[in-house]
Design a protein around this motif. Sequence first.
Motif, PDB file in Angstrom:
ATOM      1  N   VAL A  24     -43.631 -51.234 -93.503  1.00  0.00           N
ATOM      2  CA  VAL A  24     -43.119 -51.432 -92.142  1.00  0.00           C
ATOM      3  C   VAL A  24     -42.234 -50.253 -91.733  1.00  0.00           C
ATOM      4  CG1 VAL A  24     -41.544 -52.827 -90.734  1.00  0.00           C
ATOM      5  CG2 VAL A  24     -43.283 -53.947 -92.162  1.00  0.00           C
ATOM      6  N   SER A  25     -42.541 -49.693 -90.585  1.00  0.00           N
ATOM      7  CA  SER A  25     -41.733 -48.608 -90.026  1.00  0.00           C
ATOM      8  C   SER A  25     -41.455 -48.899 -88.554  1.00  0.00           C
ATOM      9  CB  SER A  25     -42.475 -47.270 -90.090  1.00  0.00           C
ATOM     10  OG  SER A  25     -42.795 -46.931 -91.412  1.00  0.00           O
ATOM     11  N   PHE A  26     -40.208 -48.757 -88.136  1.00  0.00           N
ATOM     12  CA  PHE A  26     -39.882 -48.841 -86.709  1.00  0.00           C
ATOM     13  C   PHE A  26     -38.483 -48.292 -86.482  1.00  0.00           C
ATOM     14  CE2 PHE A  26     -38.076 -52.751 -88.348  1.00  0.00           C
ATOM     15  CZ  PHE A  26     -36.924 -52.938 -87.598  1.00  0.00           C
ATOM     16  N   ARG A  27     -38.198 -48.031 -85.220  1.00  0.00           N
ATOM     17  CA  ARG A  27     -36.858 -47.603 -84.835  1.00  0.00           C
ATOM     18  C   ARG A  27     -36.361 -48.495 -83.715  1.00  0.00           C
ATOM     19  NH1 ARG A  27     -37.140 -41.403 -83.453  1.00  0.00           N
ATOM     20  NH2 ARG A  27     -36.847 -40.526 -85.534  1.00  0.00           N
ATOM     21  N   ALA A  28     -35.072 -48.784 -83.727  1.00  0.00           N
ATOM     22  CA  ALA A  28     -34.469 -49.530 -82.617  1.00  0.00           C
ATOM     23  C   ALA A  28     -33.348 -48.681 -82.037  1.00  0.00           C
ATOM     24  CB  ALA A  28     -33.930 -50.870 -83.104  1.00  0.00           C
ATOM     25  N   ALA A  29     -33.397 -48.495 -80.720  1.00  0.00           N
ATOM     26  CA  ALA A  29     -32.398 -47.668 -80.049  1.00  0.00           C
ATOM     27  C   ALA A  29     -31.124 -48.468 -79.805  1.00  0.00           C
ATOM     28  CB  ALA A  29     -32.959 -47.180 -78.718  1.00  0.00           C
ATOM     29  N   PRO A  30     -29.983 -47.780 -79.703  1.00  0.00           N
ATOM     30  CA  PRO A  30     -28.738 -48.482 -79.371  1.00  0.00           C
ATOM     31  C   PRO A  30     -28.869 -49.203 -78.033  1.00  0.00           C
ATOM     32  CG  PRO A  30     -28.304 -46.179 -79.959  1.00  0.00           C
ATOM     33  CD  PRO A  30     -29.787 -46.340 -79.867  1.00  0.00           C
ATOM     34  N   GLY A  31     -28.250 -50.387 -77.931  1.00  0.00           N
ATOM     35  CA  GLY A  31     -28.265 -51.120 -76.673  1.00  0.00           C
ATOM     36  C   GLY A  31     -29.581 -51.804 -76.381  1.00  0.00           C
ATOM     37  N   THR A  32     -30.325 -52.144 -77.425  1.00  0.00           N
ATOM     38  CA  THR A  32     -31.575 -52.886 -77.228  1.00  0.00           C
ATOM     39  C   THR A  32     -31.519 -54.199 -78.003  1.00  0.00           C
ATOM     40  OG1 THR A  32     -32.649 -51.763 -79.093  1.00  0.00           O
ATOM     41  CG2 THR A  32     -32.997 -50.821 -76.898  1.00  0.00           C
ATOM     42  N   THR A  34     -34.196 -56.851 -79.741  1.00  0.00           N
ATOM     43  CA  THR A  34     -35.595 -56.940 -80.174  1.00  0.00           C
ATOM     44  C   THR A  34     -35.881 -58.277 -80.843  1.00  0.00           C
ATOM     45  OG1 THR A  34     -35.612 -54.546 -80.562  1.00  0.00           O
ATOM     46  CG2 THR A  34     -37.355 -55.828 -81.628  1.00  0.00           C
ATOM     47  N   ALA A  35     -36.965 -58.912 -80.429  1.00  0.00           N
ATOM     48  CA  ALA A  35     -37.425 -60.135 -81.099  1.00  0.00           C
ATOM     49  C   ALA A  35     -38.324 -59.750 -82.257  1.00  0.00           C
ATOM     50  CB  ALA A  35     -38.214 -60.996 -80.124  1.00  0.00           C
ATOM     51  N   ILE A  36     -38.142 -60.396 -83.396  1.00  0.00           N
ATOM     52  CA  ILE A  36     -39.087 -60.270 -84.502  1.00  0.00           C
ATOM     53  C   ILE A  36     -39.905 -61.550 -84.508  1.00  0.00           C
ATOM     54  CG2 ILE A  36     -39.369 -60.001 -86.996  1.00  0.00           C
ATOM     55  CD1 ILE A  36     -36.638 -58.623 -87.041  1.00  0.00           C
ATOM     56  N   VAL A  37     -41.195 -61.402 -84.231  1.00  0.00           N
ATOM     57  CA  VAL A  37     -42.071 -62.559 -84.033  1.00  0.00           C
ATOM     58  C   VAL A  37     -43.210 -62.517 -85.046  1.00  0.00           C
ATOM     59  CG1 VAL A  37     -43.655 -63.639 -82.385  1.00  0.00           C
ATOM     60  CG2 VAL A  37     -41.498 -62.681 -81.573  1.00  0.00           C
ATOM     61  N   GLY A  38     -43.559 -63.675 -85.554  1.00  0.00           N
ATOM     62  CA  GLY A  38     -44.690 -63.763 -86.474  1.00  0.00           C
ATOM     63  C   GLY A  38     -44.728 -65.147 -87.073  1.00  0.00           C
ATOM     64  N   THR A 190     -26.897 -53.135 -80.934  1.00  0.00           N
ATOM     65  CA  THR A 190     -28.323 -53.172 -81.241  1.00  0.00           C
ATOM     66  C   THR A 190     -28.593 -54.484 -81.958  1.00  0.00           C
ATOM     67  OG1 THR A 190     -28.210 -50.803 -81.524  1.00  0.00           O
ATOM     68  CG2 THR A 190     -30.200 -51.906 -82.339  1.00  0.00           C
ATOM     69  N   ILE A 191     -29.483 -55.285 -81.386  1.00  0.00           N
ATOM     70  CA  ILE A 191     -29.643 -56.657 -81.857  1.00  0.00           C
ATOM     71  C   ILE A 191     -31.092 -56.921 -82.249  1.00  0.00           C
ATOM     72  CG2 ILE A 191     -29.259 -59.085 -81.228  1.00  0.00           C
ATOM     73  CD1 ILE A 191     -27.242 -58.118 -79.125  1.00  0.00           C
ATOM     74  N   LEU A 192     -31.279 -57.447 -83.445  1.00  0.00           N
ATOM     75  CA  LEU A 192     -32.606 -57.893 -83.908  1.00  0.00           C
ATOM     76  C   LEU A 192     -32.529 -59.393 -84.132  1.00  0.00           C
ATOM     77  CD1 LEU A 192     -33.715 -55.426 -86.770  1.00  0.00           C
ATOM     78  CD2 LEU A 192     -34.150 -55.230 -84.323  1.00  0.00           C
ATOM     79  N   VAL A 193     -33.475 -60.130 -83.579  1.00  0.00           N
ATOM     80  CA  VAL A 193     -33.456 -61.585 -83.698  1.00  0.00           C
ATOM     81  C   VAL A 193     -34.826 -62.094 -84.137  1.00  0.00           C
ATOM     82  CG1 VAL A 193     -32.966 -63.763 -82.503  1.00  0.00           C
ATOM     83  CG2 VAL A 193     -31.855 -61.658 -81.734  1.00  0.00           C
ATOM     84  N   HIS A 207     -37.424 -55.753 -76.275  1.00  0.00           N
ATOM     85  CA  HIS A 207     -38.453 -55.246 -77.183  1.00  0.00           C
ATOM     86  C   HIS A 207     -38.914 -56.366 -78.114  1.00  0.00           C
ATOM     87  CE1 HIS A 207     -36.820 -51.495 -75.760  1.00  0.00           C
ATOM     88  NE2 HIS A 207     -37.850 -50.860 -76.273  1.00  0.00           N
ATOM     89  N   ALA A 208     -40.087 -56.174 -78.693  1.00  0.00           N
ATOM     90  CA  ALA A 208     -40.565 -57.138 -79.692  1.00  0.00           C
ATOM     91  C   ALA A 208     -41.290 -56.403 -80.796  1.00  0.00           C
ATOM     92  CB  ALA A 208     -41.485 -58.168 -79.053  1.00  0.00           C
ATOM     93  N   LEU A 209     -41.258 -57.063 -81.934  1.00  0.00           N
ATOM     94  CA  LEU A 209     -41.875 -56.510 -83.133  1.00  0.00           C
ATOM     95  C   LEU A 209     -42.717 -57.647 -83.705  1.00  0.00           C
ATOM     96  CD1 LEU A 209     -39.283 -54.740 -85.350  1.00  0.00           C
ATOM     97  CD2 LEU A 209     -41.102 -56.017 -86.399  1.00  0.00           C
ATOM     98  N   LEU A 210     -44.018 -57.440 -83.733  1.00  0.00           N
ATOM     99  CA  LEU A 210     -44.925 -58.492 -84.183  1.00  0.00           C
ATOM    100  C   LEU A 210     -45.292 -58.228 -85.639  1.00  0.00           C
ATOM    101  CD1 LEU A 210     -46.412 -60.994 -83.124  1.00  0.00           C
ATOM    102  CD2 LEU A 210     -48.277 -59.493 -82.408  1.00  0.00           C
ATOM    103  N   LEU A 211     -44.958 -59.206 -86.474  1.00  0.00           N
ATOM    104  CA  LEU A 211     -45.056 -58.989 -87.909  1.00  0.00           C
ATOM    105  C   LEU A 211     -45.952 -60.042 -88.550  1.00  0.00           C
ATOM    106  CD1 LEU A 211     -43.573 -57.250 -90.207  1.00  0.00           C
ATOM    107  CD2 LEU A 211     -42.098 -59.242 -90.485  1.00  0.00           C
ATOM    108  N   ASN A 212     -46.834 -59.600 -89.404  1.00  0.00           N
ATOM    109  CA  ASN A 212     -47.496 -60.523 -90.318  1.00  0.00           C
ATOM    110  C   ASN A 212     -47.702 -59.751 -91.620  1.00  0.00           C
ATOM    111  OD1 ASN A 212     -48.810 -62.472 -91.638  1.00  0.00           O
ATOM    112  ND2 ASN A 212     -50.331 -62.887 -90.046  1.00  0.00           N
ATOM    113  N   ARG A 213     -46.659 -59.693 -92.377  1.00  0.00           N
ATOM    114  CA  ARG A 213     -46.534 -58.849 -93.578  1.00  0.00           C
ATOM    115  C   ARG A 213     -46.549 -57.376 -93.200  1.00  0.00           C
ATOM    116  NH1 ARG A 213     -49.999 -62.347 -97.980  1.00  0.00           N
ATOM    117  NH2 ARG A 213     -49.282 -64.315 -97.106  1.00  0.00           N
ATOM    118  N   ARG A 214     -47.557 -56.973 -92.431  1.00  0.00           N
ATOM    119  CA  ARG A 214     -47.559 -55.631 -91.862  1.00  0.00           C
ATOM    120  C   ARG A 214     -47.050 -55.704 -90.436  1.00  0.00           C
ATOM    121  NH1 ARG A 214     -50.258 -51.879 -94.558  1.00  0.00           N
ATOM    122  NH2 ARG A 214     -51.365 -52.563 -96.409  1.00  0.00           N
ATOM    123  N   LEU A 215     -46.598 -54.574 -89.937  1.00  0.00           N
ATOM    124  CA  LEU A 215     -46.178 -54.509 -88.547  1.00  0.00           C
ATOM    125  C   LEU A 215     -47.424 -54.361 -87.685  1.00  0.00           C
ATOM    126  CD1 LEU A 215     -43.759 -54.391 -86.691  1.00  0.00           C
ATOM    127  CD2 LEU A 215     -43.746 -51.927 -86.958  1.00  0.00           C
TER     128      LEU A 215
END
Length: 242
Positions: A24-32, A34-38, A190-193, A207-215
């Motif tokens: 898994v690789s990603f970047r999150a910018a300050p002031g964003t 992001t939902a982690i969904v899967g 910077t918030i990840l939920v 933003h959203a990040l769709l995960l199922n073991r892999r991004l």
Amino acid sequence: MRQPAIEVRNLSISYFGTSAVTDVSFRAAPGTMTAIVGPNGAGKSTLLKGILKLIEPDAGEVTIFGRPVGAVRKQIAYVPQRGDVDWNFPINALDTALLGTYPRLGVFRRPGKHERAIARDCLNKVGMSDHALQQIGTLSGGQQQRVFLARALAQQADIILLDEPFVGVDATSERLIVQILHELRDAGATILVVHHDLVTATDYYDHALLLNRRLLAHGPVGEVLTPDRLAEAYQSITAHAL
Ligand code: ADP
Ligand code: MG
């Protein structure tokens, strides 16, 4: 993106030889925010724990503002998922909020008047002042999450990671928590939920990040949480399970 707040590079994590998160690789910018969904078992909680270095990855690297996690740990607040919390622990709401002030105290300093005032102020922000002395296990689900949010507020962290904060939470608490998270984001956090409700996700997050073991996808929430992409993410877990 200028300096990302969170950068995850090729992160892979396994439990006893079974892979939970792969490359898994990603970047999150300050002031964003992001939902982690899967789907269940997709590795969402594992990813958060990997970012926090609560689990040692098999491979990959995480940097926060370009620095290793160990060097900036006190800047990261974490609200674990309900099942990971010991609700019988004998601690009241105020002392839970007070825990948020610990990372910024030196090793030999105990929290004093100043820290207690911060904890009270944070409990007040989440509407929990009236329950300050109540043991956390006796609070409702929504009240418990408010208290954990107060602890995160007291930490004054730049990075906030929350794992399914709306599970078992009443609608009023959910609205309040979302509002506070939006304020923090707008102030630069910077918030990840990890978020399970697909109906509210597009409203709450940018933003959203769709995960199922892999991004599977990462980007603006409207581009990631599309019917096609969601079907792909939620079907493949069935395929894995068969
Ligand atoms: P999610 O949060 O998306 O539901 P998790 O990150 O909790 O998924 O789990 C991902 C996978 O890793 C699942 O198959 C789960 O059973 C497994 N797993 C999670 N925690 C542990 C653990 N402590 N020991 C062994 N396996 C685990
Ligand atoms: Mg989980």
